[in-house]
Design a protein around this motif. Structure first.
Motif, mmCIF file in Angstrom:
data_model
loop_
_atom_site.group_PDB
_atom_site.id
_atom_site.type_symbol
_atom_site.label_atom_id
_atom_site.label_comp_id
_atom_site.label_asym_id
_atom_site.label_seq_id
_atom_site.Cartn_x
_atom_site.Cartn_y
_atom_site.Cartn_z
ATOM 1 N N SER A 126 9.777 10.816 -42.342
ATOM 2 C CA SER A 126 11.177 11.017 -42.703
ATOM 3 C C SER A 126 11.666 9.826 -43.511
ATOM 4 C CB SER A 126 12.044 11.175 -41.449
ATOM 5 O OG SER A 126 13.423 11.124 -41.775
ATOM 6 N N SER A 127 12.635 10.064 -44.390
ATOM 7 C CA SER A 127 13.258 8.948 -45.112
ATOM 8 C C SER A 127 14.032 8.054 -44.164
ATOM 9 C CB SER A 127 14.180 9.473 -46.220
ATOM 10 O OG SER A 127 15.155 10.353 -45.696
ATOM 11 N N ASN A 128 14.443 8.594 -43.034
ATOM 12 C CA ASN A 128 14.987 7.806 -41.922
ATOM 13 C C ASN A 128 16.175 6.944 -42.334
ATOM 14 O OD1 ASN A 128 14.996 7.124 -39.211
ATOM 15 N ND2 ASN A 128 13.715 5.305 -39.548
ATOM 16 N N VAL A 129 17.119 7.563 -43.036
ATOM 17 C CA VAL A 129 18.334 6.866 -43.445
ATOM 18 C C VAL A 129 19.409 7.140 -42.400
ATOM 19 C CG1 VAL A 129 20.093 6.607 -45.232
ATOM 20 C CG2 VAL A 129 17.729 7.100 -45.871
ATOM 21 N N ASN A 132 25.505 16.382 -47.238
ATOM 22 C CA ASN A 132 25.496 17.001 -48.566
ATOM 23 C C ASN A 132 24.510 16.246 -49.459
ATOM 24 O OD1 ASN A 132 26.217 18.753 -50.614
ATOM 25 N ND2 ASN A 132 27.975 17.534 -51.251
ATOM 26 N N ALA A 133 23.249 16.191 -49.027
ATOM 27 C CA ALA A 133 22.241 15.401 -49.721
ATOM 28 C C ALA A 133 21.176 16.297 -50.344
ATOM 29 C CB ALA A 133 21.581 14.417 -48.757
ATOM 30 N N SER A 134 20.503 15.761 -51.354
ATOM 31 C CA SER A 134 19.382 16.449 -52.006
ATOM 32 C C SER A 134 18.376 15.405 -52.450
ATOM 33 C CB SER A 134 19.860 17.270 -53.210
ATOM 34 O OG SER A 134 20.415 16.423 -54.205
ATOM 35 N N ALA A 135 17.118 15.823 -52.588
ATOM 36 C CA ALA A 135 16.052 14.928 -53.052
ATOM 37 C C ALA A 135 15.667 15.319 -54.470
ATOM 38 C CB ALA A 135 14.839 15.013 -52.134
ATOM 39 N N GLN A 136 15.544 14.322 -55.341
ATOM 40 C CA GLN A 136 15.227 14.590 -56.747
ATOM 41 C C GLN A 136 14.078 13.697 -57.197
ATOM 42 O OE1 GLN A 136 18.413 13.781 -59.513
ATOM 43 N NE2 GLN A 136 17.448 14.900 -61.184
ATOM 44 N N LEU A 166 16.824 10.108 -52.748
ATOM 45 C CA LEU A 166 17.698 10.914 -51.898
ATOM 46 C C LEU A 166 19.124 10.614 -52.330
ATOM 47 C CD1 LEU A 166 18.013 12.803 -49.418
ATOM 48 C CD2 LEU A 166 18.164 10.737 -48.006
ATOM 49 N N LEU A 167 19.837 11.666 -52.758
ATOM 50 C CA LEU A 167 21.163 11.486 -53.351
ATOM 51 C C LEU A 167 22.232 12.151 -52.499
ATOM 52 C CD1 LEU A 167 20.301 12.354 -57.074
ATOM 53 C CD2 LEU A 167 20.640 10.074 -56.128
ATOM 54 N N ASP A 168 23.397 11.520 -52.458
ATOM 55 C CA ASP A 168 24.594 12.155 -51.931
ATOM 56 C C ASP A 168 25.181 12.968 -53.069
ATOM 57 O OD1 ASP A 168 27.167 12.863 -51.153
ATOM 58 O OD2 ASP A 168 27.482 11.024 -50.001
ATOM 59 N N LEU A 214 20.883 7.174 -51.663
ATOM 60 C CA LEU A 214 20.802 6.808 -50.249
ATOM 61 C C LEU A 214 19.447 6.205 -49.890
ATOM 62 C CD1 LEU A 214 22.401 10.093 -48.856
ATOM 63 C CD2 LEU A 214 23.566 7.925 -49.309
ATOM 64 N N TRP A 215 18.411 6.614 -50.617
ATOM 65 C CA TRP A 215 17.042 6.159 -50.350
ATOM 66 C C TRP A 215 16.224 6.438 -51.588
ATOM 67 C CZ3 TRP A 215 12.372 8.605 -50.658
ATOM 68 C CH2 TRP A 215 11.265 7.982 -50.052
ATOM 69 N N GLU A 216 15.199 5.625 -51.850
ATOM 70 C CA GLU A 216 14.312 5.877 -52.993
ATOM 71 C C GLU A 216 12.916 5.371 -52.696
ATOM 72 O OE1 GLU A 216 15.000 3.338 -56.507
ATOM 73 O OE2 GLU A 216 16.772 2.600 -55.441
#
Length: 797
Positions: free
Chosen positions: A116-119, A125-129, A138-140, A147-149
């Protein structure tokens, strides 16, 4: 549309959706994963430009273990990032999605979370790109906040835009870590990262022990990497955008490039060669035993060209002679005679002052401390006054470096590096002087004899010719005159190599005073071979002073070549060389100062007031002048060089790639210049995003489509000159053809410009017509370069 047709369309769409959903959760190509979309093994998503993919892979075909990773579209076996490095999924049951708490989660067939990205501060309301850089973020979606990269949690691969980070306040780092084995992504023994304490350096560690060290970063290069002195600067950057936080990164280039830390601890740079579908290795570290950290121990120096490779520094001897003789050098060396500072501290006895021995072309030791001083003399003075200072060095961009601990990880380079000054007892220096005298006296005696013979020969020649002047080199004198501007070119093809006695020599003191000790406020610019300063001589004449840097890689051969060419070429469109300075190990060129700047500024800087008056008539006149300026000697038809120097974008392909040059190489450069003058665009900075073309490619496209007028600079375009302008584009395209035999000679070009030759042949497409553009590249197109030429590492001016 009838009701029955609408019904059929609805049924088809529903059936299509039902067929797609069970397998992938979505059908459209995408670079994003949301809570409503689940990525299941073996499906993938691609970055927007299709350079990278996110999906599942098995590093070893013999096992069924599966990992989630990011890899290249052109080489799916080349993985740059792995999520579940230490917890593989058996079989192809893995899936990835966005959890309810807004994290990226990887689950197995039993719906257990494997990774898990474990943030903790995630967003519902997040998505991964998957970005075009290869970074999974990981974006809000509401705020577009990251939020995480994955770039903050890299695996074993360093890519452009990825940052190696060191926070010197907290000690936190972003580092690469090797795979355990070539087929096991689990974290291995080696790591690589930035060490920003004192002067920033790059380290590779084996566990907690240093394995390789790059040497300090001087703002231009890593001075402990030999290849960086002669290879083009990769434009690496060390910065600190947050207090106490430093980073090392590389910008995106024209090629697919990566650095990989392999399981054996080697940091390897590779470029993708699409012609043979293979990664070409271009650099690695460590390359040989001397590159391994501390091979020769404290106060030992390593030289890969010597046998044995390890030796003690002058004034030192092996700490354990028996082990040293067996080739076990880890114990290093100890000082033979104590320093005066040490004796005074213990016995308060007097004696001769300690001194410093100069060691040339060195990789400086580890643990350097940066000092405030700017000159070598100031470094020496500060180190002499501090008994704890046992060595010092000076770099143009770093300034002073001092050492107070043991000297470790020293390497002797062949012809690059830094001068290292080590503190020795006076008796050691006296002994060294005695040894040097034995060598120097015969050499000096021989040189004196040769000089006497030369003096007698020149005296006889001077008498024969009735020469009245002395043969001593002329120093600059106020009021000295130089040849006036001329529309003609003065170039003698049969002249011997430049003789410094034929031109004014400036003293270093004169140039230092003229530039206020080469003060930064007088710096006009900084190129690959060193800075250029504005100066004023005692008589008020303004000059431009080019001070060649030791780190530039330009030696006496290149220095004399520039003096040779420019001193023999008097031309109103070329800056004049007024003289040079070759004392105090300095290589300095003195040019006339151009208050109105150079042609490239007039052409390419729209804010410059002179640009508006540089109309087509003036530009065409400049073209004819440059057409007359043949720099390549007429007796030289073809030559090869192992040292390519020139400005990228103007070098002919056979010269840039193979070191072959001829008069036709100058023709190519003239063609590029002609296109720049017509278009008002600089070749090295021009890029057409719509067509993915260079300046040459854009000229070819428009001319080939009979639309050459669209290539012309709008500020000078006039209907009455359109034919002449388009003809110049045609001539330029003939000059920049790939093969030298297809290019016209200088005399033919002049005949074309003057219309003595009316009908022009049809040119071929230039070899450097296209530029690499990710939006135009598919998985079958990606390459080292669009034209698939051989990639050769060269040093440009």
């Amino acid at each position: 549309m009838s009701n029955s047709q609408i019904l059929k369309l609805f049924v088809l769409q529903s059936l299509f959706t039902l067929l797609c959903l069970p397998r992938l959760g979505f059908c459209a190509e995408t670079d994003t994963i949301t809570r409503n979309l689940v990525l299941k093994d073996p499906d993938t998503i691609s970055s927007r430009d299709n350079v990278f993919k996110l999906g599942f892979f098995s590093p070893d075909n013999a096992t069924k273990n599966r990992y989630l990773g990011v890899f290249y579209s052109v080489s799916e076996s080349t993985v740059i990032w792995v999520a579940n490095r230490d917890k593989p999924i058996p079989g192809s049951s893995g899936s990835i999605t966005i959890s309810r708490d807004g994290n990226i989660v990887l689950t197995n067939g039993e719906s257990e979370i494997v990774w898990s990205s474990n943030v903790t501060t995630s967003s519902v309301n997040a998505s991964a790109q998957l970005l075009s850089t290869g970074n999974l973020v990981l974006l809000d979606k509401s705020s577009r906040r990251t939020l995480w990269e994955s770039f903050e949690h890299p695996s074993n691969t360093f890519l452009p835009h990825l940052r190696l980070v060191h926070n010197i306040n907290t000690g936190n780092k972003v580092v690469l870590s090797s795979w355990k084995t070539p087929t096991d992504p689990e974290v291995g023994n080696f790591s690589v990262g930035l060490q920003a304490l004192n002067i920033p350096q790059i380290y590779t560690w084996n566990g907690n022990r240093p394995h390789w060290r790059s040497g300090p970063w001087n703002g231009q290069i890593l001075i402990g990497v030999q290849d960086m002195y002669s290879v083009y600067n990769d434009e690496f950057t060390v910065g600190n955008d947050l207090p106490g936080t430093y980073y090392f990164t590389a910008p995106e280039g024209k090629f697919l490039m990566r650095f990989t830390l392999n399981s054996a601890g080697s940091l390897v740079q590779t470029l993708w060669n699409d012609k043979i579908k293979h990664w070409d290795e271009t650099w690695s570290a460590p390359q040989q035993e001397c590159d391994v950290y501390g091979t020769c121990g404290p106060f030992g120096s390593c030289n890969a060209l010597s046998s044995p490779i390890c030796s003690c520094l002058s004034g030192f001897e092996p700490k354990n002679s028996e082990e040293w003789g067996r080739g076990n050098w880890a114990g290093g060396c100890i000082r033979r005679k104590p320093l005066l500072c040490d004796r005074n501290n213990n016995t308060s006895s007097g004696g001769k002052e300690d001194g410093f021995l100069r060691l040339r072309f060195m990789k400086v030791p580890d643990f350097a401390e940066q000092g405030p001083s700017r000159t070598v003399e100031e470094c020496r003075s500060l180190c002499s006054l501090n008994c704890s200072c046992i060595a010092y060095a000076h770099d143009t961009y770093i300034g002073c470096m001092f050492w107070s601990q043991e000297l470790i990880d020293i390497q002797q380079f062949s012809d690059v590096g830094v001068d290292l000054y080590i503190r020795l007892a006076s008796s050691e220096l006296d002994g060294h002087k005695d040894k040097m005298l034995i060598i120097i006296i015969p050499i000096v005696a021989g040189l004196v004899a040769i000089l006497i013979c030369i003096f007698i020969y020149r005296w006889l020649m001077a008498r024969r010719k009735g020469a009245k002047g002395k043969v001593d080199a002329k120093l600059y004198e106020a009021g000295q005159t130089y040849p006036s501007d001329s529309a003609e070119v003065v170039l003698q093809d049969d002249m011997d190599k430049v003789n410094l006695e034929e031109m004014p020599l400036f003293t270093f003191e004169t140039l230092a005073i003229a530039t206020d000790q080469f003060h930064d406020d007088n710096m006009l610019g900084k190129g690959g071979f060193g800075p250029v300063y504005k100066g004023k001589l005692a008589d008020g004449q303004e000059i431009a002073v080019k001070r060649l840097s030791a780190a530039s890689g330009q030696g006496m051969e290149e220095f004399l070549n520039e003096v040779d060419v420019i001193s023999k070429l008097q031309h109103r469109n070329l800056v004049k060389l007024l003289g040079c300075c070759v004392e105090k190990e300095e290589k300095i060129l003195v040019y006339e100062y151009m208050p109105n700047k150079s042609l490239d500024v007039l052409l390419f800087d729209p804010s410059h007031p002179s640009q508006k008056i540089l109309d087509w008539k003036k530009r065409f006149s400049i073209v004819e002048d440059f057409g007359m300026a043949r720099i390549f000697g007429g007796h030289q038809d073809q030559a090869n060089t192992g040292r390519v120097v020139g400005t990228y974008g103007y070098m002919a392909p056979e010269y840039a790639m193979e070191g072959r040059f001829s008069e036709k190489s100058d023709v190519y450069s003239f063609g590029v210049l002609l296109l720049e003058i017509v278009s008002g665009k600089k070749n090295t900075n021009f890029y057409n995003h719509e067509w993915s073309l260079s300046l040459l490619g854009c000229a070819w496209k428009l001319w080939n489509e009979d639309n050459g007028s669209a290539f012309i600079d709008e500020t000078i375009y006039k209907v009455e000159f359109q034919g002449e302008m388009v003809r110049c584009i045609h001539i330029a395209l003939l000059c920049v053809q790939e093969f030298p035999n297809n290019r016209p000679t200088i005399s033919t070009i002049l005949a074309m410009l003057s219309r003595e030759i009316v009908n022009l042949p049809v040119p071929e497409q230039p070899v450097f017509a296209e530029k690499w553009n990710r939006s135009h590249v598919t998985s079958s197109q990606m390459g080292v370069s669009i034209n698939n030429v051989t990639l050769t590492t060269l040093g440009g001016r």
